[in-house]
Design an enzyme around this catalytic site. Structure first.
Site, PDB file in Angstrom:
ATOM      1  CG  LEU A 199      -1.886   1.095   1.395  1.00 23.81           C
ATOM      2  CD1 LEU A 199      -3.056   0.850   0.464  1.00 23.81           C
ATOM      3  CD2 LEU A 199      -2.395   1.180   2.827  1.00 23.81           C
ATOM      4  CG  HIS A 235       8.071   3.455   9.332  1.00 25.50           C
ATOM      5  ND1 HIS A 235       7.663   4.676   8.877  1.00 25.50           N
ATOM      6  CD2 HIS A 235       9.410   3.409   9.151  1.00 25.50           C
ATOM      7  CE1 HIS A 235       8.710   5.347   8.433  1.00 25.50           C
ATOM      8  NE2 HIS A 235       9.790   4.599   8.600  1.00 25.50           N
TER       9      HIS A 235
HETATM   10  C1  LIG Z   1      -0.793   4.393   4.050  1.00 24.96           C
HETATM   11  C2  LIG Z   1      -1.158   5.522   3.119  1.00 24.96           C
HETATM   12  C3  LIG Z   1      -1.497   4.950   1.743  1.00 24.96           C
HETATM   13  C4  LIG Z   1      -2.456   6.214   3.672  1.00 24.96           C
HETATM   14  O1  LIG Z   1      -2.802   7.309   2.890  1.00 24.96           O
HETATM   15  P1  LIG Z   1      -3.062   8.748   3.573  1.00 24.96           P
HETATM   16  O2  LIG Z   1      -1.798   9.138   4.285  1.00 24.96           O
HETATM   17  O3  LIG Z   1      -3.590   9.678   2.538  1.00 24.96           O
HETATM   18  O4  LIG Z   1      -4.175   8.399   4.612  1.00 24.96           O
HETATM   19  P2  LIG Z   1      -5.301   9.331   5.206  1.00 24.96           P
HETATM   20  O5  LIG Z   1      -6.468   9.258   4.275  1.00 24.96           O
HETATM   21  O6  LIG Z   1      -4.736  10.676   5.555  1.00 24.96           O
HETATM   22  O7  LIG Z   1      -5.615   8.600   6.551  1.00 24.96           O
HETATM   23  C5  LIG Z   1      -6.175   7.305   6.558  1.00 24.96           C
HETATM   24  C6  LIG Z   1      -6.706   7.056   7.956  1.00 24.96           C
HETATM   25  O8  LIG Z   1      -5.620   7.005   8.890  1.00 24.96           O
HETATM   26  C7  LIG Z   1      -5.825   7.976   9.913  1.00 24.96           C
HETATM   27  N1  LIG Z   1      -4.522   8.533  10.309  1.00 24.96           N
HETATM   28  C8  LIG Z   1      -3.807   9.450   9.644  1.00 24.96           C
HETATM   29  N2  LIG Z   1      -2.661   9.706  10.306  1.00 24.96           N
HETATM   30  C9  LIG Z   1      -2.653   8.918  11.412  1.00 24.96           C
HETATM   31  C10 LIG Z   1      -1.742   8.689  12.489  1.00 24.96           C
HETATM   32  N3  LIG Z   1      -0.598   9.336  12.561  1.00 24.96           N
HETATM   33  N4  LIG Z   1      -2.078   7.789  13.436  1.00 24.96           N
HETATM   34  C11 LIG Z   1      -3.239   7.097  13.361  1.00 24.96           C
HETATM   35  N5  LIG Z   1      -4.139   7.268  12.357  1.00 24.96           N
HETATM   36  C12 LIG Z   1      -3.854   8.150  11.391  1.00 24.96           C
HETATM   37  C13 LIG Z   1      -6.726   9.025   9.301  1.00 24.96           C
HETATM   38  O9  LIG Z   1      -7.429   9.712  10.305  1.00 24.96           O
HETATM   39  C14 LIG Z   1      -7.626   8.162   8.416  1.00 24.96           C
HETATM   40  O10 LIG Z   1      -8.657   7.519   9.143  1.00 24.96           O
HETATM   41  P3  LIG Z   1     -10.143   8.155   9.232  1.00 24.96           P
HETATM   42  O11 LIG Z   1     -10.530   8.522   7.842  1.00 24.96           O
HETATM   43  O12 LIG Z   1     -10.949   7.043   9.804  1.00 24.96           O
HETATM   44  O13 LIG Z   1     -10.008   9.344  10.127  1.00 24.96           O
HETATM   45  C15 LIG Z   1      -0.025   6.570   3.034  1.00 24.96           C
HETATM   46  O14 LIG Z   1       0.122   7.194   4.295  1.00 24.96           O
HETATM   47  C16 LIG Z   1       1.293   6.007   2.587  1.00 24.96           C
HETATM   48  O15 LIG Z   1       1.547   5.818   1.394  1.00 24.96           O
HETATM   49  N6  LIG Z   1       2.212   5.726   3.556  1.00 24.96           N
HETATM   50  C17 LIG Z   1       3.613   5.298   3.289  1.00 24.96           C
HETATM   51  C18 LIG Z   1       3.710   3.872   2.862  1.00 24.96           C
HETATM   52  C19 LIG Z   1       3.305   2.872   3.946  1.00 24.96           C
HETATM   53  O16 LIG Z   1       3.818   2.938   5.071  1.00 24.96           O
HETATM   54  N7  LIG Z   1       2.424   1.943   3.579  1.00 24.96           N
HETATM   55  C20 LIG Z   1       1.933   0.885   4.453  1.00 24.96           C
HETATM   56  C21 LIG Z   1       2.894  -0.263   4.469  1.00 24.96           C
HETATM   57  S1  LIG Z   1       2.219  -1.659   5.339  1.00 24.96           S
HETATM   58  C22 LIG Z   1       1.330  -2.461   4.137  1.00 24.96           C
HETATM   59  O17 LIG Z   1       1.436  -2.204   2.970  1.00 24.96           O
HETATM   60  C23 LIG Z   1       0.315  -3.473   4.603  1.00 24.96           C
HETATM   61  C24 LIG Z   1      -1.013  -2.817   4.898  1.00 24.96           C
HETATM   62  C25 LIG Z   1      -1.984  -2.720   3.741  1.00 24.96           C
HETATM   63  O18 LIG Z   1      -1.671  -3.137   2.612  1.00 24.96           O
HETATM   64  O19 LIG Z   1      -3.124  -2.244   3.979  1.00 24.96           O
END
Ligand SMILES: CC(C)(COP(=O)(O)OP(=O)(O)OC[C@H]1O[C@@H](n2cnc3c(N)ncnc32)[C@H](O)[C@@H]1OP(=O)(O)O)[C@@H](O)C(=O)NCCC(=O)NCCSC(=O)CCC(=O)O
Length: 347
Positions: A125, A229
């Site tokens: 993701l 992380h």
């Molecule tokens: C994971 C994503 C795709 C998520 O996208 P966004 O950052 O735009 O997410 P968002 O829409 O802002 O937030 C999604 C939900 O998480 C909540 N949220 C945001 N920041 C938060 C924090 N610091 N702690 C807890 N919750 C948090 C938001 O309120 C929202 O929930 P509400 O709407 O309910 O309020 C991104 O952050 C990303 O690319 N991250 C880096 C790569 C990564 O670490 N990927 C995961 C690897 S692990 C993996 O791949 C396995 C898991 C899987 O495949 O699902």
């Protein structure tokens, strides 16, 4: 408009750029063109029926149709542990009790297991920094559940995700430094890259096969076991809201937690419904908040697509979809589409 569709060969540049800016520890998405190209090929083979669907790799792109660019990726591996051994540590407790000495000691202990063998893994993701926030991450993560619901015959009942564990800016993982490195003299980033190339079980076999008492590890390593992380907190949050829970297993390299749910219990799947399409002439309302939108998917395997609609589009007998979204989904009037919550319940 943002649309989920199967990943294609011409997404390679966008995918490589996203992987390059993601940092370390995203094992399945290293910034390695050749490896990413191989993954896209495997996913094309899966969608186009050249590979057993029950053993396939399903990779989806989030396309920004106005930029004509892939701005996110997510994936499903239909079964793990088929061609290689899939390892995790199970975090258990060892209890030693002596009434005579009045001693009762509980020691958290890691056991090497293959417990997730044959289960379906969601992963990979990743959203471009430019598109984070505002619900795009929700679409990217949750659209996979519409696919799992539609084609559940190809997947296991148990769905799990290995969450990225803790590593610092320099790519050092405290658990790897305390454990893996002692048996495999390589830094975490190099070991992670080797795993991505399909050598994870090879490395795992060189690691200790006996239980590991956590009290023998330094605090820095103990503290990160079962932790994610910082950049992965949103990913974990989204899965927890779907009903995924920590199952007691952790990644053998960085200690990231494994979360799991039974397919029929996943919130998106429990709440998804079917409706026939009614074409309407309405503006697209691209800037609605996640709470005001719902997900809509076609029911195609090879050309699976997901978009979003305003929640008012759902009527008792139909779903009202503007022409451009129908075209993006590849559906005609009268076709059944699947609808599911993006954030809040449908009704
Ligand atoms: C994971 C994503 C795709 C998520 O996208 P966004 O950052 O735009 O997410 P968002 O829409 O802002 O937030 C999604 C939900 O998480 C909540 N949220 C945001 N920041 C938060 C924090 N610091 N702690 C807890 N919750 C948090 C938001 O309120 C929202 O929930 P509400 O709407 O309910 O309020 C991104 O952050 C990303 O690319 N991250 C880096 C790569 C990564 O670490 N990927 C995961 C690897 S692990 C993996 O791949 C396995 C898991 C899987 O495949 O699902």
């Amino acid at each position: 408009m943002l649309i989920i569709r199967p990943l294609q060969e011409n997404d390679l540049d966008d995918l490589h750029n996203m992987a390059a800016s993601a940092g370390n520890g995203l094992t399945t998405l290293p910034p390695d063109r050749q490896l990413l190209e191989g993954k896209i090929r495997k996913a094309r083979d899966t969608f186009e029926g050249r590979c057993q669907p029950d053993a396939g790799l399903y990779l989806f792109a989030l396309e920004d149709t106005s930029l004509k660019r892939c701005v996110g990726i997510s994936g499903i591996q239909a079964r793990v542990g088929l061609n290689e051994v899939f390892y995790n540590y199970r975090l258990s407790i060892t209890v030693r009790d002596s009434r005579e000495l009045g001693v009762h000691v509980r020691t958290p202990t890691l056991y090497l297991t293959n417990d997730m063998t044959d289960s379906t893994e969601i992963g990979s993701l990743l959203l471009a920094e430019s598109h984070r926030g505002g619900g795009n991450g929700l679409v990217l993560s949750r659209s996979r559940f519409l696919f799992l619901d539609e084609f559940r015959q190809h997947f296991s009942d148990k769905i799990f995700a290995e969450m990225r564990g803790v590593s610092d800016e320099a790519g050092q993982s405290p658990l790897w430094e305390a454990l893996g490195r002692r048996f495999f003299d390589m830094d975490y980033v190099a070991a992670d890259r080797l795993s991505a190339r399909g050598n994870k079980s090879f490395i795992a076999e060189l690691m200790p096969q006996f239980p590991i008492y956590l009290s023998l590890l330094p605090d820095s390593a103990r503290e990160v076991i079962g932790e994610v992380h910082t950049n992965t907190r949103p990913a974990l949050n989204m899965l927890q809201a779907e009903g995924f829970n920590f199952n007691g297993l952790v990644d053998i390299f960085d200690g990231g937690p494994v979360v799991e749910a039974f397919l029929h219990n996943i919130r998106t799947i429990r709440q998804s419904i079917l409706r026939p399409v009614k074409r309407v002439d309405r503006p697209l309302l691209d800037n609605l908040s996640a709470s005001d939108r719902v997900m809509v998917s076609n029911r195609a395997f090879e050309d699976f697509r997901v978009g979003t609609l305003p929640r008012q589009a759902i009527r008792d007998e139909e779903v009202q979809i503007p022409g451009p979204i129908m075209e993006a989904l590849g559906v005609s009037e009268g076709d059944q589409v699947r609808l599911a919550p993006l954030k809040d319940p449908l009704f």
